[in-house]
Design a protein around this motif. Structure first.
Motif, PDB file in Angstrom:
ATOM      1  N   LEU A  66      -5.126  18.700  -4.566  1.00 53.23           N
ATOM      2  CA  LEU A  66      -4.453  17.402  -4.562  1.00 53.23           C
ATOM      3  C   LEU A  66      -3.579  17.248  -3.323  1.00 53.23           C
ATOM      4  O   LEU A  66      -3.513  16.165  -2.734  1.00 53.23           O
ATOM      5  CB  LEU A  66      -3.630  17.224  -5.832  1.00 53.23           C
ATOM      6  N   SER A  67      -2.933  18.318  -2.910  1.00 53.66           N
ATOM      7  CA  SER A  67      -2.114  18.271  -1.700  1.00 53.66           C
ATOM      8  C   SER A  67      -2.967  17.976  -0.468  1.00 53.66           C
ATOM      9  O   SER A  67      -2.582  17.175   0.386  1.00 53.66           O
ATOM     10  CB  SER A  67      -1.378  19.599  -1.529  1.00 53.66           C
ATOM     11  N   ILE A  68      -4.133  18.593  -0.380  1.00 54.04           N
ATOM     12  CA  ILE A  68      -5.036  18.332   0.746  1.00 54.04           C
ATOM     13  C   ILE A  68      -5.527  16.888   0.704  1.00 54.04           C
ATOM     14  O   ILE A  68      -5.596  16.218   1.746  1.00 54.04           O
ATOM     15  CB  ILE A  68      -6.204  19.332   0.749  1.00 54.04           C
ATOM     16  N   TYR A  69      -5.856  16.383  -0.476  1.00 55.00           N
ATOM     17  CA  TYR A  69      -6.290  14.982  -0.592  1.00 55.00           C
ATOM     18  C   TYR A  69      -5.196  14.027  -0.116  1.00 55.00           C
ATOM     19  O   TYR A  69      -5.470  13.055   0.589  1.00 55.00           O
ATOM     20  CB  TYR A  69      -6.679  14.638  -2.023  1.00 55.00           C
ATOM     21  N   LEU A  70      -3.954  14.291  -0.516  1.00 54.67           N
ATOM     22  CA  LEU A  70      -2.854  13.424  -0.092  1.00 54.67           C
ATOM     23  C   LEU A  70      -2.648  13.492   1.414  1.00 54.67           C
ATOM     24  O   LEU A  70      -2.346  12.477   2.055  1.00 54.67           O
ATOM     25  CB  LEU A  70      -1.566  13.801  -0.821  1.00 54.67           C
ATOM     26  N   ALA A  71      -2.802  14.678   1.998  1.00 57.52           N
ATOM     27  CA  ALA A  71      -2.671  14.800   3.453  1.00 57.52           C
ATOM     28  C   ALA A  71      -3.774  14.023   4.165  1.00 57.52           C
ATOM     29  O   ALA A  71      -3.527  13.354   5.179  1.00 57.52           O
ATOM     30  CB  ALA A  71      -2.705  16.273   3.862  1.00 57.52           C
ATOM     31  N   ILE A  72      -4.990  14.076   3.644  1.00 53.36           N
ATOM     32  CA  ILE A  72      -6.101  13.326   4.244  1.00 53.36           C
ATOM     33  C   ILE A  72      -5.860  11.827   4.128  1.00 53.36           C
ATOM     34  O   ILE A  72      -6.093  11.073   5.083  1.00 53.36           O
ATOM     35  CB  ILE A  72      -7.438  13.744   3.585  1.00 53.36           C
ATOM     36  N   VAL A  73      -5.372  11.379   2.987  1.00 52.93           N
ATOM     37  CA  VAL A  73      -5.056   9.955   2.820  1.00 52.93           C
ATOM     38  C   VAL A  73      -3.949   9.547   3.785  1.00 52.93           C
ATOM     39  O   VAL A  73      -4.002   8.472   4.388  1.00 52.93           O
ATOM     40  CB  VAL A  73      -4.672   9.654   1.353  1.00 52.93           C
ATOM     41  N   ILE A  75      -3.304  10.846   6.730  1.00 56.88           N
ATOM     42  CA  ILE A  75      -3.896  10.730   8.075  1.00 56.88           C
ATOM     43  C   ILE A  75      -4.706   9.445   8.191  1.00 56.88           C
ATOM     44  O   ILE A  75      -4.640   8.740   9.202  1.00 56.88           O
ATOM     45  CB  ILE A  75      -4.769  11.964   8.386  1.00 56.88           C
ATOM     46  N   ALA A  76      -5.482   9.139   7.156  1.00 55.96           N
ATOM     47  CA  ALA A  76      -6.295   7.917   7.193  1.00 55.96           C
ATOM     48  C   ALA A  76      -5.423   6.675   7.285  1.00 55.96           C
ATOM     49  O   ALA A  76      -5.753   5.732   8.009  1.00 55.96           O
ATOM     50  CB  ALA A  76      -7.184   7.851   5.949  1.00 55.96           C
ATOM     51  N   ILE A  77      -4.306   6.671   6.598  1.00 53.69           N
ATOM     52  CA  ILE A  77      -3.406   5.512   6.659  1.00 53.69           C
ATOM     53  C   ILE A  77      -2.759   5.419   8.033  1.00 53.69           C
ATOM     54  O   ILE A  77      -2.650   4.329   8.607  1.00 53.69           O
ATOM     55  CB  ILE A  77      -2.352   5.588   5.535  1.00 53.69           C
ATOM     56  N   ILE A  78      -2.333   6.536   8.589  1.00 55.04           N
ATOM     57  CA  ILE A  78      -1.708   6.526   9.915  1.00 55.04           C
ATOM     58  C   ILE A  78      -2.693   6.032  10.969  1.00 55.04           C
ATOM     59  O   ILE A  78      -2.319   5.308  11.899  1.00 55.04           O
ATOM     60  CB  ILE A  78      -1.164   7.924  10.270  1.00 55.04           C
ATOM     61  N   LEU A  79      -3.945   6.387  10.827  1.00 56.08           N
ATOM     62  CA  LEU A  79      -4.952   5.944  11.788  1.00 56.08           C
ATOM     63  C   LEU A  79      -5.415   4.517  11.507  1.00 56.08           C
ATOM     64  O   LEU A  79      -6.440   4.088  12.026  1.00 56.08           O
ATOM     65  CB  LEU A  79      -6.148   6.892  11.779  1.00 56.08           C
ATOM     66  N   SER A  80      -4.667   3.798  10.687  1.00 54.12           N
ATOM     67  CA  SER A  80      -4.934   2.405  10.335  1.00 54.12           C
ATOM     68  C   SER A  80      -6.294   2.230   9.687  1.00 54.12           C
ATOM     69  O   SER A  80      -7.093   1.378  10.078  1.00 54.12           O
ATOM     70  CB  SER A  80      -4.806   1.499  11.569  1.00 54.12           C
ATOM     71  N   PHE A  81      -6.557   3.057   8.703  1.00 52.27           N
ATOM     72  CA  PHE A  81      -7.767   2.891   7.905  1.00 52.27           C
ATOM     73  C   PHE A  81      -7.598   1.601   7.111  1.00 52.27           C
ATOM     74  O   PHE A  81      -6.641   1.422   6.386  1.00 52.27           O
ATOM     75  CB  PHE A  81      -7.937   4.084   6.970  1.00 52.27           C
ATOM     76  N   HIS A  82      -8.516   0.695   7.255  1.00 48.46           N
ATOM     77  CA  HIS A  82      -8.416  -0.598   6.587  1.00 48.46           C
ATOM     78  C   HIS A  82      -9.808  -1.077   6.227  1.00 48.46           C
ATOM     79  O   HIS A  82     -10.814  -0.545   6.681  1.00 48.46           O
ATOM     80  CB  HIS A  82      -7.694  -1.618   7.472  1.00 48.46           C
ATOM     81  N   LEU A  83      -9.849  -2.122   5.429  1.00 48.29           N
ATOM     82  CA  LEU A  83     -11.128  -2.622   4.927  1.00 48.29           C
ATOM     83  C   LEU A  83     -11.661  -3.781   5.760  1.00 48.29           C
ATOM     84  O   LEU A  83     -12.793  -4.188   5.583  1.00 48.29           O
ATOM     85  CB  LEU A  83     -10.961  -3.058   3.467  1.00 48.29           C
TER      86      LEU A  83
END
Length: 165
Positions: A66-73, A75-83
């Motif tokens: 779960l900690s790794i999943y949160l870290a990946i999320v 990073i994705a948010i910081i890199l402006s992951f959007h729809l």
């Protein structure tokens, strides 16, 4: 001569003897400080000890996952992951703090998992393990859950607001 050779484990490239843990009711005894420090911890298997140790390891691995999943999320948010094709000004403004929040929650959750694992194994060595979570763990999990649900609501609101314009 063959008896002088240290047996090698298939899991470790260097020969390290395991640390045999004598289970006792001494409250000052800490199994993670047993010599050798990098050796595996060996407990005697009485009653349901092996099952309990495996359950404790699985719980730690769940915290780690779960900690790794949160870290990946994060990073994705910081890199402006959007729809959408192009992020809005609100998405760009919120992305960095939200990603950092997920990283902090990731590290907090990893700390909770490691501390629960160490405390439980120490108590196994002292023959007084009680396998249940405390109020601190429940509080951290509640904060993480609220952050995940809140971010899902934020993302849905931003997406819906972008569609009506």
């Amino acid at each position: 001569m063959a008896s002088d050779v240290e047996p090698r484990s298939a899991l470790t490239p260097i020969p390290i003897r395991p640390a045999v843990i004598k289970q006792r009711n001494d409250s000052a005894y800490h199994p993670f400080l047993a010599r050798p420090l990098l050796g595996a911890l060996l407990f005697t298997n009485e009653t349901s000890d092996a099952r309990d140790h495996c359950a404790n390891e699985r719980t730690f691995l769940s915290y780690l996952r779960l900690s790794i999943y949160l870290a990946i999320v994060g990073i994705a948010i910081i890199l402006s992951f959007h729809l959408k094709n192009k992020p809005t000004a609100l998405e760009l403004r919120v992305a960095f703090p939200l990603g950092i929040l997920f990283w902090i929650l990731s590290l907090l959750l990893l700390g909770v998992g490691v501390s629960n694992y160490i405390i439980t194994v120490t108590r196994y060595g002292q023959r007084r393990a009680l396998v249940q979570t405390g109020w601190k763990t429940q509080g951290v999990l509640a904060v993480v859950s609220c952050a995940i649900v809140g971010c899902c609501g934020l993302f849905l609101g931003v997406e819906r607001g972008g569609r009506t314009r």
